[in-house]
Design a protein around this motif. Structure first.
Motif, PDB file in Angstrom:
ATOM      1  N   ASP A  35       0.791  -1.240   0.224  1.00 24.74           N
ATOM      2  CA  ASP A  35       0.126  -0.102  -0.075  1.00 24.74           C
ATOM      3  C   ASP A  35       0.941   1.150   0.182  1.00 24.74           C
ATOM      4  O   ASP A  35       0.488   2.245  -0.740  1.00 24.74           O
ATOM      5  CB  ASP A  35      -0.869   0.175   1.087  1.00 24.74           C
ATOM      6  CG  ASP A  35      -1.837   1.291   1.297  1.00 24.74           C
ATOM      7  OD1 ASP A  35      -2.539   1.275   0.260  1.00 24.74           O
ATOM      8  OD2 ASP A  35      -1.797   1.923   2.342  1.00 24.74           O
ATOM      9  N   GLN A  36       1.969   1.246   0.865  1.00 28.88           N
ATOM     10  CA  GLN A  36       2.914   2.533   0.950  1.00 28.88           C
ATOM     11  C   GLN A  36       3.548   2.666  -0.307  1.00 28.88           C
ATOM     12  O   GLN A  36       3.709   3.892  -0.663  1.00 28.88           O
ATOM     13  CB  GLN A  36       3.667   2.369   2.179  1.00 28.88           C
ATOM     14  CG  GLN A  36       4.643   3.596   2.507  1.00 28.88           C
ATOM     15  CD  GLN A  36       3.482   4.733   2.723  1.00 28.88           C
ATOM     16  OE1 GLN A  36       2.407   4.551   3.436  1.00 28.88           O
ATOM     17  NE2 GLN A  36       4.088   5.819   2.225  1.00 28.88           N
ATOM     18  N   ILE A  37       4.160   1.844  -0.777  1.00 28.79           N
ATOM     19  CA  ILE A  37       4.998   1.949  -2.019  1.00 28.79           C
ATOM     20  C   ILE A  37       4.103   2.161  -3.235  1.00 28.79           C
ATOM     21  O   ILE A  37       4.573   3.056  -4.270  1.00 28.79           O
ATOM     22  CB  ILE A  37       6.018   0.651  -2.480  1.00 28.79           C
ATOM     23  CG1 ILE A  37       6.995   1.179  -3.552  1.00 28.79           C
ATOM     24  CG2 ILE A  37       5.274  -0.319  -2.880  1.00 28.79           C
ATOM     25  CD1 ILE A  37       8.115   0.017  -3.604  1.00 28.79           C
ATOM     26  N   THR A  38       2.998   1.702  -3.528  1.00 26.37           N
ATOM     27  CA  THR A  38       2.052   2.141  -4.713  1.00 26.37           C
ATOM     28  C   THR A  38       1.670   3.433  -4.230  1.00 26.37           C
ATOM     29  O   THR A  38       1.543   4.132  -5.302  1.00 26.37           O
ATOM     30  CB  THR A  38       0.873   0.946  -4.922  1.00 26.37           C
ATOM     31  OG1 THR A  38       0.237   0.674  -3.519  1.00 26.37           O
ATOM     32  CG2 THR A  38       1.605  -0.251  -5.343  1.00 26.37           C
ATOM     33  N   ARG A  39       1.130   3.862  -3.208  1.00 28.91           N
ATOM     34  CA  ARG A  39       0.836   5.267  -2.766  1.00 28.91           C
ATOM     35  C   ARG A  39       1.969   6.304  -3.191  1.00 28.91           C
ATOM     36  O   ARG A  39       1.557   7.268  -4.016  1.00 28.91           O
ATOM     37  CB  ARG A  39       0.321   5.297  -1.316  1.00 28.91           C
ATOM     38  CG  ARG A  39      -1.032   4.785  -1.122  1.00 28.91           C
ATOM     39  CD  ARG A  39      -1.272   5.138   0.365  1.00 28.91           C
ATOM     40  NE  ARG A  39      -2.373   4.261   0.779  1.00 28.91           N
ATOM     41  CZ  ARG A  39      -3.374   5.106   1.435  1.00 28.91           C
ATOM     42  NH1 ARG A  39      -3.435   6.533   0.844  1.00 28.91           N
ATOM     43  NH2 ARG A  39      -4.586   4.374   1.421  1.00 28.91           N
ATOM     44  N   SER A  40       2.927   6.004  -2.968  1.00 27.44           N
ATOM     45  CA  SER A  40       4.004   7.055  -3.247  1.00 27.44           C
ATOM     46  C   SER A  40       4.351   6.946  -4.707  1.00 27.44           C
ATOM     47  O   SER A  40       4.530   8.113  -5.212  1.00 27.44           O
ATOM     48  CB  SER A  40       5.400   6.784  -2.494  1.00 27.44           C
ATOM     49  OG  SER A  40       6.043   5.387  -2.898  1.00 27.44           O
ATOM     50  N   ALA A  41       4.350   5.939  -5.255  1.00 30.33           N
ATOM     51  CA  ALA A  41       4.486   5.807  -6.826  1.00 30.33           C
ATOM     52  C   ALA A  41       3.377   6.482  -7.442  1.00 30.33           C
ATOM     53  O   ALA A  41       3.522   7.362  -8.560  1.00 30.33           O
ATOM     54  CB  ALA A  41       4.692   4.260  -7.499  1.00 30.33           C
ATOM     55  N   ASN A  42       2.113   6.359  -7.048  1.00 30.20           N
ATOM     56  CA  ASN A  42       0.791   6.998  -7.581  1.00 30.20           C
ATOM     57  C   ASN A  42       1.119   8.422  -7.352  1.00 30.20           C
ATOM     58  O   ASN A  42       0.597   9.143  -8.222  1.00 30.20           O
ATOM     59  CB  ASN A  42      -0.323   6.331  -6.883  1.00 30.20           C
ATOM     60  CG  ASN A  42      -0.604   4.998  -7.461  1.00 30.20           C
ATOM     61  OD1 ASN A  42       0.052   4.584  -8.390  1.00 30.20           O
ATOM     62  ND2 ASN A  42      -1.452   4.425  -6.757  1.00 30.20           N
ATOM     63  N   SER A  43       1.589   9.006  -6.325  1.00 32.05           N
ATOM     64  CA  SER A  43       1.408  10.200  -6.072  1.00 32.05           C
ATOM     65  C   SER A  43       2.148  11.089  -6.905  1.00 32.05           C
ATOM     66  O   SER A  43       2.018  12.116  -7.254  1.00 32.05           O
ATOM     67  CB  SER A  43       2.142  10.578  -4.509  1.00 32.05           C
ATOM     68  OG  SER A  43       1.869  11.756  -3.972  1.00 32.05           O
ATOM     69  N   ILE A  44       3.378  10.552  -7.583  1.00 30.18           N
ATOM     70  CA  ILE A  44       4.039  11.135  -8.532  1.00 30.18           C
ATOM     71  C   ILE A  44       3.215  11.756  -9.897  1.00 30.18           C
ATOM     72  O   ILE A  44       3.168  13.013  -9.751  1.00 30.18           O
ATOM     73  CB  ILE A  44       5.400  10.475  -9.002  1.00 30.18           C
ATOM     74  CG1 ILE A  44       6.153  10.279  -7.833  1.00 30.18           C
ATOM     75  CG2 ILE A  44       6.132  11.371  -9.926  1.00 30.18           C
ATOM     76  CD1 ILE A  44       7.171   8.989  -8.189  1.00 30.18           C
ATOM     77  N   PRO A  45       2.612  10.961 -10.602  1.00 29.23           N
ATOM     78  CA  PRO A  45       1.632  11.506 -11.798  1.00 29.23           C
ATOM     79  C   PRO A  45       0.673  12.234 -11.120  1.00 29.23           C
ATOM     80  O   PRO A  45       0.181  13.150 -11.909  1.00 29.23           O
ATOM     81  CB  PRO A  45       1.436  10.362 -12.578  1.00 29.23           C
ATOM     82  CG  PRO A  45       1.657   9.153 -11.531  1.00 29.23           C
ATOM     83  CD  PRO A  45       2.566   9.494 -10.643  1.00 29.23           C
ATOM     84  N   ASP A  46      -0.113  11.815  -9.982  1.00 35.98           N
ATOM     85  CA  ASP A  46      -1.259  12.427  -9.540  1.00 35.98           C
ATOM     86  C   ASP A  46      -1.048  13.991  -9.142  1.00 35.98           C
ATOM     87  O   ASP A  46      -1.793  14.748  -9.339  1.00 35.98           O
ATOM     88  CB  ASP A  46      -1.740  11.625  -8.366  1.00 35.98           C
ATOM     89  CG  ASP A  46      -2.397  10.283  -8.879  1.00 35.98           C
ATOM     90  OD1 ASP A  46      -2.408  10.167  -9.992  1.00 35.98           O
ATOM     91  OD2 ASP A  46      -2.756   9.670  -7.941  1.00 35.98           O
ATOM     92  N   ASN A  47       0.454  14.162  -8.591  1.00 33.35           N
ATOM     93  CA  ASN A  47       0.738  15.655  -8.186  1.00 33.35           C
ATOM     94  C   ASN A  47       1.187  16.403  -9.371  1.00 33.35           C
ATOM     95  O   ASN A  47       0.626  17.679  -9.412  1.00 33.35           O
ATOM     96  CB  ASN A  47       1.932  15.523  -7.213  1.00 33.35           C
ATOM     97  CG  ASN A  47       1.178  15.369  -5.729  1.00 33.35           C
ATOM     98  OD1 ASN A  47       0.324  16.308  -5.278  1.00 33.35           O
ATOM     99  ND2 ASN A  47       1.731  14.490  -5.036  1.00 33.35           N
TER     100      ASN A  47
END
Length: 114
Positions: A35-47
């Motif tokens: 959950d944590q690693i996918t959240r940080s990876a998703n946060s890049i394009p989302d931001n």
């Protein structure tokens, strides 16, 4: 400046990388880590996307800063994933290199918004 965030190479690459990380960890049973690693990876394009949709350069720049921070967080977590044998060394090194390049691209975008 591009018309939409989808046209930004840094968004396309970070989006593809976030999907790749999901796929590599599909069988991982460490739900908290996954959950944590996918959240940080998703946060890049989302931001990147959220910043691009903001009305002003200052806000856009702030969200690019958040995306760059998330790239660093994801790099740290990929190193941990390799140490825990959740991701093999070859995949880890390839992902880390892509995250470093994405971080450099974000730095350039951040500076271009001054």
């Amino acid at each position: 400046m591009n018309d939409t965030f989808e046209q930004l190479e840094v968004w396309r690459r970070s989006h593809a990388l976030s999907i790749e990380i999901y796929r590599l960890l599909e069988q991982c049973r460490d739900w908290g880590f996954k959950d944590q690693i996918t959240r940080s990876a998703n946060s890049i394009p989302d931001n990147i996307a959220e910043g691009a949709e903001r009305p002003g350069k200052a806000e856009y720049r702030q969200f690019i800063g958040y995306a760059k921070g998330s790239a660093g967080e994801a790099r740290s977590q990929v190193m941990r994933a390799e140490a825990l044998a959740y991701i093999n060394a070859a995949n880890s090194q390839r992902i880390l290199q892509e995250l470093r390049e994405i971080s450099r691209m974000l730095h350039g975008l951040y500076n271009s918004l001054m």
